[in-house]
Design a protein around this motif. Sequence first.
Motif, PDB file in Angstrom:
ATOM      1  N   VAL A  49     -60.985 -19.541  12.796  1.00 55.59           N
ATOM      2  CA  VAL A  49     -61.750 -18.313  12.596  1.00 55.59           C
ATOM      3  C   VAL A  49     -62.930 -18.618  11.679  1.00 55.59           C
ATOM      4  CG1 VAL A  49     -59.726 -16.853  12.915  1.00 55.59           C
ATOM      5  CG2 VAL A  49     -60.300 -17.658  10.623  1.00 55.59           C
ATOM      6  N   ASP A  50     -63.817 -17.662  11.535  1.00 61.63           N
ATOM      7  CA  ASP A  50     -64.945 -17.830  10.631  1.00 61.63           C
ATOM      8  C   ASP A  50     -64.478 -17.705   9.178  1.00 61.63           C
ATOM      9  OD1 ASP A  50     -66.763 -18.146  12.714  1.00 61.63           O
ATOM     10  OD2 ASP A  50     -67.074 -15.974  12.907  1.00 61.63           O
ATOM     11  N   PRO A  51     -65.218 -18.263   8.229  1.00 63.29           N
ATOM     12  CA  PRO A  51     -64.851 -18.135   6.811  1.00 63.29           C
ATOM     13  C   PRO A  51     -64.718 -16.668   6.403  1.00 63.29           C
ATOM     14  CG  PRO A  51     -66.551 -19.794   7.080  1.00 63.29           C
ATOM     15  CD  PRO A  51     -66.418 -19.110   8.410  1.00 63.29           C
ATOM     16  N   PHE A  52     -63.800 -16.405   5.491  1.00 64.11           N
ATOM     17  CA  PHE A  52     -63.492 -15.028   5.121  1.00 64.11           C
ATOM     18  C   PHE A  52     -63.008 -14.943   3.684  1.00 64.11           C
ATOM     19  CE2 PHE A  52     -59.656 -16.946   6.871  1.00 64.11           C
ATOM     20  CZ  PHE A  52     -58.695 -16.625   5.922  1.00 64.11           C
ATOM     21  N   ASP A  53     -63.025 -13.741   3.155  1.00 61.37           N
ATOM     22  CA  ASP A  53     -62.330 -13.378   1.920  1.00 61.37           C
ATOM     23  C   ASP A  53     -61.258 -12.358   2.298  1.00 61.37           C
ATOM     24  OD1 ASP A  53     -63.775 -14.995   0.257  1.00 61.37           O
ATOM     25  OD2 ASP A  53     -65.066 -13.404  -0.535  1.00 61.37           O
ATOM     26  N   LEU A  54     -60.002 -12.705   2.077  1.00 63.06           N
ATOM     27  CA  LEU A  54     -58.884 -11.799   2.339  1.00 63.06           C
ATOM     28  C   LEU A  54     -58.274 -11.395   1.012  1.00 63.06           C
ATOM     29  CD1 LEU A  54     -56.729 -10.383   4.116  1.00 63.06           C
ATOM     30  CD2 LEU A  54     -55.496 -12.570   4.170  1.00 63.06           C
ATOM     31  N   GLY A  86     -64.092 -22.896   3.073  1.00 63.10           N
ATOM     32  CA  GLY A  86     -64.880 -21.774   2.573  1.00 63.10           C
ATOM     33  C   GLY A  86     -64.146 -20.457   2.554  1.00 63.10           C
ATOM     34  N   ALA A  87     -62.973 -20.377   3.201  1.00 66.94           N
ATOM     35  CA  ALA A  87     -62.177 -19.152   3.178  1.00 66.94           C
ATOM     36  C   ALA A  87     -61.461 -19.029   1.828  1.00 66.94           C
ATOM     37  CB  ALA A  87     -61.167 -19.154   4.311  1.00 66.94           C
ATOM     38  N   ARG A  88     -61.205 -17.797   1.415  1.00 63.08           N
ATOM     39  CA  ARG A  88     -60.478 -17.554   0.173  1.00 63.08           C
ATOM     40  C   ARG A  88     -59.484 -16.421   0.354  1.00 63.08           C
ATOM     41  NH1 ARG A  88     -64.453 -17.132  -4.935  1.00 63.08           N
ATOM     42  NH2 ARG A  88     -65.024 -15.297  -3.727  1.00 63.08           N
ATOM     43  N   ILE A  89     -58.373 -16.536  -0.357  1.00 60.51           N
ATOM     44  CA  ILE A  89     -57.333 -15.505  -0.357  1.00 60.51           C
ATOM     45  C   ILE A  89     -57.181 -15.043  -1.802  1.00 60.51           C
ATOM     46  CG2 ILE A  89     -54.910 -15.004   0.095  1.00 60.51           C
ATOM     47  CD1 ILE A  89     -55.156 -17.468   2.138  1.00 60.51           C
ATOM     48  N   PHE A 116     -59.014  -6.454   3.674  1.00 62.47           N
ATOM     49  CA  PHE A 116     -58.205  -5.977   2.562  1.00 62.47           C
ATOM     50  C   PHE A 116     -56.845  -5.550   3.110  1.00 62.47           C
ATOM     51  CE2 PHE A 116     -62.665  -5.306   1.659  1.00 62.47           C
ATOM     52  CZ  PHE A 116     -62.799  -5.839   0.381  1.00 62.47           C
ATOM     53  N   TYR A 117     -55.803  -6.250   2.710  1.00 66.66           N
ATOM     54  CA  TYR A 117     -54.446  -6.000   3.214  1.00 66.66           C
ATOM     55  C   TYR A 117     -53.721  -5.115   2.211  1.00 66.66           C
ATOM     56  CZ  TYR A 117     -50.258  -7.138   5.947  1.00 66.66           C
ATOM     57  OH  TYR A 117     -49.160  -7.068   6.763  1.00 66.66           O
ATOM     58  N   PHE A 118     -53.352  -3.901   2.642  1.00 72.61           N
ATOM     59  CA  PHE A 118     -52.657  -2.947   1.780  1.00 72.61           C
ATOM     60  C   PHE A 118     -51.145  -3.159   1.914  1.00 72.61           C
ATOM     61  CE2 PHE A 118     -56.148   0.608   1.802  1.00 72.61           C
ATOM     62  CZ  PHE A 118     -57.064  -0.326   1.329  1.00 72.61           C
ATOM     63  N   SER A 119     -50.615  -4.187   1.275  1.00 78.40           N
ATOM     64  CA  SER A 119     -49.171  -4.455   1.293  1.00 78.40           C
ATOM     65  C   SER A 119     -48.515  -3.701   0.136  1.00 78.40           C
ATOM     66  CB  SER A 119     -48.910  -5.959   1.179  1.00 78.40           C
ATOM     67  OG  SER A 119     -47.529  -6.230   1.188  1.00 78.40           O
TER      68      SER A 119
END
Length: 491
Positions: free
Chosen positions: A8-13, A43-46, A116-119
């Motif tokens: 997938v493309d780089p992301f901020d999760l 380049g992705a970040r969690i 944005f994961y609302f866990s």
Amino acid sequence: MVSRVIPVDPFDLVVFGATGDLANRKILPGLYRRFFSGQIPEGARIIGAARTEMDTAAFRAHARAAIDEHVGAGKRNAAQIEAFLNILEYVPIDAMGEGGWNELKALVRPQMINAFYFSVAPALFGPLAERLHAFGIATSQARIVVEKPFGRDLASAKVLNTTLAEHFDETQIYRIDHYLGKETVQNLMAVRFANILFEPLWNAQFVDHVQITVAETVGVGGRGSYYDKSGAMRDMVQNHLMQLLCLIAMEPPYHFDPDAVRDEKLKVIRALQPVSAADIVRGQYLAHRSDDGKGHQPGYLEDAENPDSRTESYIALRVHVANWRWKGTPFYLRTGKRLRARTSEIAITFKEPPHSIFDEADETWRENVLVIRLQPNEGMNLKMMIKEPGPGGMRLVQVPLDMSFAEALGEDGADIPDAYERLIMDVIRGNQTLFMRGDEVEAAWAWTDPIIEGWTARGDRPQGYDAGSSGPEDALMLMHRDGRRWREIRE
């Protein structure tokens, strides 16, 4: 056959509730497995966010422990784990207040894909959505993932949808149901719509009935007080089993497109007939003591800490879809706790041939059955009648044409991602096909609410059933009076 991994493309999760149980068991291990497979790009970040006070180093240690516990040894590579941990960040945050939001804004890069994961508990969905906008963190391209329950009835579902819609467009909201991320569930659509073999037979003229079973061996111990406010109908039928029913009964969409697929699912929900009291069986598992008298498993009332509870741990229903395709074909749904085996399956039973050319005096005719196994050992099984080998006449026997993904796809192809892994990657891609739309959720509650209100008004009590059994006796009669029987619950 080797499965392809498409990065997938780089992301901020951002994972809200990153120190909670779901993040520990599913989200963090799942993200590591996608990283290990090469799907998460450089380049992705969690970014973990929770009320727990800790720094990034402590959060990385927390994630390492989750990986050690929930990822198989074959994928626990020290160098890969270290590289994955290096893309993790953490921010202590107050979901109901002001603390931590400016720090989170400093970490999230608006030029990247933002998810944005609302866990977290549903009560926090609104405050989180509000603060993401108030602090200028979420852009018009941001995506939010919300976990079930999506309300506990139609009224609360509408409130929740309205709250989210105040801050996010429907195209930005991903209501996650992990059952739709299972490989076999998606293969159900491929089997139906990519092959000419089944779709011409997929209707009331040829299908006798459909059974959908989700059986669990565990009880509700540890979450009894929560479950007692929900029950099997709200916890499983309104979402998981409803989604499986929709995929079985839906018409072919014009294209494999998110809204086209969800439009057809919505039509199924709206075509569901009301369910009468005679077509519902509810149960509660009983306490069990071993033969030697030393072992004891508590019953539902004990687990729920409510001796007068009328909440069901088991439910079976006979459901009809009022349209041309399925007129007269019953769908039997059942789910329960503390049953004989852990299994989830869909069984489509086809009708007998209109005329048999064989001497059936000494034969019991058996229908063709297509079984889609969701767990364990995902795969498909088609039962057919053939001649029993050997001399001595034409003797018929039912045999399976069995396709286990682990066997059919080989060692490499059988590396099937967990449902959460696939669904999170779909969020990053912006693909909503396997996520529920707001009107779909509300339609499901509109059908479910009168059923629950009916047994509440009648004061019905669930029937007790033995732990380790197939459920209440009345559930057997639900099928027997139609001249049918449930499939055996077994792994």
